[in-house]
Motif scaffolding. Sequence first.
Motif, mmCIF file in Angstrom:
data_model
loop_
_atom_site.group_PDB
_atom_site.id
_atom_site.type_symbol
_atom_site.label_atom_id
_atom_site.label_comp_id
_atom_site.label_asym_id
_atom_site.label_seq_id
_atom_site.Cartn_x
_atom_site.Cartn_y
_atom_site.Cartn_z
ATOM 1 N N ARG A 20 7.562 5.127 0.418
ATOM 2 C CA ARG A 20 7.216 6.499 0.803
ATOM 3 C C ARG A 20 5.995 6.531 1.718
ATOM 4 O O ARG A 20 5.944 7.303 2.678
ATOM 5 N N LEU A 21 5.014 5.703 1.402
ATOM 6 C CA LEU A 21 3.806 5.692 2.233
ATOM 7 C C LEU A 21 4.078 5.029 3.581
ATOM 8 O O LEU A 21 3.566 5.463 4.615
ATOM 9 N N ALA A 22 4.899 3.971 3.570
ATOM 10 C CA ALA A 22 5.193 3.261 4.822
ATOM 11 C C ALA A 22 5.956 4.161 5.784
ATOM 12 O O ALA A 22 5.697 4.178 6.986
ATOM 13 N N GLU A 23 6.913 4.937 5.242
ATOM 14 C CA GLU A 23 7.705 5.842 6.073
ATOM 15 C C GLU A 23 6.987 7.161 6.334
ATOM 16 O O GLU A 23 7.425 7.944 7.172
ATOM 17 N N GLY A 24 5.938 7.421 5.563
ATOM 18 C CA GLY A 24 5.332 8.750 5.521
ATOM 19 C C GLY A 24 4.594 9.127 6.785
ATOM 20 O O GLY A 24 4.550 8.370 7.760
ATOM 21 N N GLY A 25 4.016 10.303 6.758
ATOM 22 C CA GLY A 25 3.408 10.885 7.936
ATOM 23 C C GLY A 25 1.948 10.519 8.105
ATOM 24 O O GLY A 25 1.457 9.557 7.514
ATOM 25 N N GLU A 26 1.279 11.290 8.937
ATOM 26 C CA GLU A 26 -0.122 11.045 9.253
ATOM 27 C C GLU A 26 -1.014 11.205 8.028
ATOM 28 O O GLU A 26 -2.083 10.601 7.944
ATOM 29 N N ALA A 27 -0.593 12.038 7.097
ATOM 30 C CA ALA A 27 -1.395 12.274 5.896
ATOM 31 C C ALA A 27 -0.530 12.079 4.660
ATOM 32 O O ALA A 27 0.650 12.404 4.653
ATOM 33 N N ALA A 28 -1.140 11.518 3.632
ATOM 34 C CA ALA A 28 -0.437 11.389 2.356
ATOM 35 C C ALA A 28 -1.383 11.770 1.226
ATOM 36 O O ALA A 28 -2.588 11.511 1.301
ATOM 37 N N ALA A 29 -0.824 12.403 0.217
ATOM 38 C CA ALA A 29 -1.573 12.701 -0.995
ATOM 39 C C ALA A 29 -0.842 12.031 -2.144
ATOM 40 O O ALA A 29 0.368 12.217 -2.312
ATOM 41 N N ILE A 30 -1.575 11.232 -2.901
ATOM 42 C CA ILE A 30 -0.992 10.585 -4.070
ATOM 43 C C ILE A 30 -1.522 11.308 -5.295
ATOM 44 O O ILE A 30 -2.727 11.306 -5.554
ATOM 45 N N VAL A 31 -0.608 11.953 -5.997
ATOM 46 C CA VAL A 31 -1.005 12.787 -7.143
ATOM 47 C C VAL A 31 -0.704 12.073 -8.450
ATOM 48 O O VAL A 31 -0.032 11.046 -8.455
ATOM 49 N N LYS A 32 -1.220 12.635 -9.555
ATOM 50 C CA LYS A 32 -0.994 12.076 -10.894
ATOM 51 C C LYS A 32 -1.481 10.630 -10.985
ATOM 52 O O LYS A 32 -0.781 9.768 -11.552
ATOM 53 N N VAL A 33 -2.626 10.329 -10.420
ATOM 54 C CA VAL A 33 -3.104 8.949 -10.367
ATOM 55 C C VAL A 33 -3.338 8.392 -11.766
ATOM 56 O O VAL A 33 -2.682 7.438 -12.182
ATOM 57 N N GLY A 34 -4.257 8.968 -12.512
ATOM 58 C CA GLY A 34 -4.477 8.593 -13.907
ATOM 59 C C GLY A 34 -4.319 7.111 -14.181
ATOM 60 O O GLY A 34 -4.964 6.266 -13.542
ATOM 61 N N ARG A 35 -3.403 6.798 -15.095
ATOM 62 C CA ARG A 35 -3.214 5.407 -15.514
ATOM 63 C C ARG A 35 -2.536 4.540 -14.456
ATOM 64 O O ARG A 35 -2.347 3.345 -14.649
ATOM 65 N N ASN A 36 -2.140 5.159 -13.355
ATOM 66 C CA ASN A 36 -1.425 4.428 -12.307
ATOM 67 C C ASN A 36 -2.341 3.925 -11.196
ATOM 68 O O ASN A 36 -1.870 3.466 -10.153
ATOM 69 N N LEU A 37 -3.647 3.992 -11.429
ATOM 70 C CA LEU A 37 -4.608 3.670 -10.372
ATOM 71 C C LEU A 37 -4.424 2.264 -9.812
ATOM 72 O O LEU A 37 -4.378 2.079 -8.594
ATOM 73 N N GLU A 38 -4.333 1.272 -10.692
ATOM 74 C CA GLU A 38 -4.250 -0.115 -10.196
ATOM 75 C C GLU A 38 -2.981 -0.335 -9.381
ATOM 76 O O GLU A 38 -2.988 -1.022 -8.368
ATOM 77 N N LYS A 39 -1.894 0.251 -9.854
ATOM 78 C CA LYS A 39 -0.626 0.162 -9.123
ATOM 79 C C LYS A 39 -0.779 0.722 -7.703
ATOM 80 O O LYS A 39 -0.382 0.076 -6.719
ATOM 81 N N VAL A 40 -1.381 1.907 -7.612
ATOM 82 C CA VAL A 40 -1.543 2.543 -6.300
ATOM 83 C C VAL A 40 -2.495 1.741 -5.422
ATOM 84 O O VAL A 40 -2.241 1.543 -4.223
ATOM 85 N N ARG A 41 -3.561 1.244 -6.009
ATOM 86 C CA ARG A 41 -4.530 0.454 -5.244
ATOM 87 C C ARG A 41 -3.853 -0.796 -4.668
ATOM 88 O O ARG A 41 -4.077 -1.155 -3.514
ATOM 89 N N GLY A 42 -2.993 -1.410 -5.469
ATOM 90 C CA GLY A 42 -2.254 -2.585 -4.984
ATOM 91 C C GLY A 42 -1.355 -2.251 -3.803
ATOM 92 O O GLY A 42 -1.316 -2.983 -2.809
ATOM 93 N N VAL A 43 -0.658 -1.139 -3.900
ATOM 94 C CA VAL A 43 0.231 -0.728 -2.804
ATOM 95 C C VAL A 43 -0.568 -0.441 -1.533
ATOM 96 O O VAL A 43 -0.193 -0.876 -0.435
ATOM 97 N N LEU A 44 -1.680 0.268 -1.681
ATOM 98 C CA LEU A 44 -2.489 0.602 -0.499
ATOM 99 C C LEU A 44 -3.075 -0.660 0.134
ATOM 100 O O LEU A 44 -3.148 -0.771 1.361
ATOM 101 N N ASP A 45 -3.466 -1.626 -0.699
ATOM 102 C CA ASP A 45 -3.934 -2.924 -0.175
ATOM 103 C C ASP A 45 -2.823 -3.608 0.617
ATOM 104 O O ASP A 45 -3.035 -4.072 1.738
ATOM 105 N N ASP A 46 -1.627 -3.645 0.030
ATOM 106 C CA ASP A 46 -0.484 -4.286 0.694
ATOM 107 C C ASP A 46 -0.207 -3.665 2.059
ATOM 108 O O ASP A 46 0.175 -4.354 3.000
#
Lengths: 235, 235
Positions: free
Chosen positions: B162-188
């Motif tokens: 979703r982020l790779a295909e996504g637009g100029e701006a992205a909002a990632i909601v419901k982060v909570g316990r999913n922080l490490e997962k999201v951080r890994g994806v953004l690093d990748d």
Amino acid sequence: MTGTLYGLGIGPGDPELITLKALRCLRAVPVIAYPAPPEGDSLARAIVEPHLIGGQREIAIRMPMVAARFPAQEVYDRAAEEIGGELEAGRDVAVLCEGDPFFYGSFMYLFGRMAGRFPVEVIPGVSSLTACAAVLGAPLVARNDVLTVVPATLTPEEIKRRLAEGGEAAAIVKVGRNLEKVRGVLDDLGLADNARYVEHATMASQKILPLSAVGAEAAPYFSMILVHRRGEAWR
Amino acid sequence: MTGTLYGLGIGPGDPELITLKALRCLRAVPVIAYPAPPEGDSLARAIVEPHLIGGQREIAIRMPMVAARFPAQEVYDRAAEEIGGELEAGRDVAVLCEGDPFFYGSFMYLFGRMAGRFPVEVIPGVSSLTACAAVLGAPLVARNDVLTVVPATLTPEEIKRRLAEGGEAAAIVKVGRNLEKVRGVLDDLGLADNARYVEHATMASQKILPLSAVGAEAAPYFSMILVHRRGEAWR
């Protein structure tokens, strides 16, 4: 002491959908500024009109109808200069923004010119995005839905790609003169029956129509199309 | 005459970011209902607490900590029954919703159960999406930007796509316990430096941090990550 520049989210149109914070700021500042057509009344000013207490200086930022980039840039240059003069004299200025200042708002043209030089505070407002969902009586996004917001000003190919790759929900903003283009793309994608059209959400002039019932030339600038691939995901 | 069920958007957290319309409804109804933890105080109730005038019946919808689907469904079944009893007796009920009721709100679980049987009105609120942009002091979307809103509860592969295909701006909601997962994806994706983290936007407990500075276990449910591919597109 310079004044503060406020980006004031005044909500989608119903004067009651302004926040307490925006209302307090609106009444406290000595100067308000707002976008306006070349002649006549400003929609943003009309939205807050019931709340105005008088005695404020008003700066109408009158945008020529020509959509060319350079005249608009000149208009914002002049507005930034005029507003900057008030701030330098120590007077706070609130710029009225329909919906939310940072959601496709024209406020960002002033923000870009002035944010480094003056204190700026943005007061968020109810955006057209959630106002449209509310008046449609259907959740915008639920659970794990992905939402894609696409400006109708993009090319048909780009809109098509964004919608095809997009999530369970999509909002097409800035419909206006781009209605036929968007309708064509939705037809191509087989999504026309999943689309609902709203104009002037929460205003007295609000209209909710099936996409097929909207006239070819009828869409105003403040119109939006919501598309949901799912049925009733919230059940 | 049955009562009306109100989905009341109370805004992102600052009690002043409630709308005049929501405030009027909040004070007019004989019954309010709100989500709450298994024990102790409700955040939604705390947000409106300065505005309450007393004398209203209060229904706390207490959600067990276990994230399993079936207990939650039973809780909403019971809440719908209790709220339905009030509506059948002719009393209006306002369900307090952090942010906006139709933007990932738990209100939709009640809406799904009750919309066919009772009159429902949704009062839109300032969502966390624009509140986060406001406190970050950066436009969320400008001009022709496409915005993608992605729940952090999706799989890492899905978030990445979703982020790779996504637009100029992205909002990632419901982060909570999913922080490490999201951080890994953004690093990748090489987007970590374009990401900004906000928790409890507009509340007294608000925090704004570079993504790298957020502790591994620190993200509360009300946290969001905004990612902008562009620089300062609003200039």
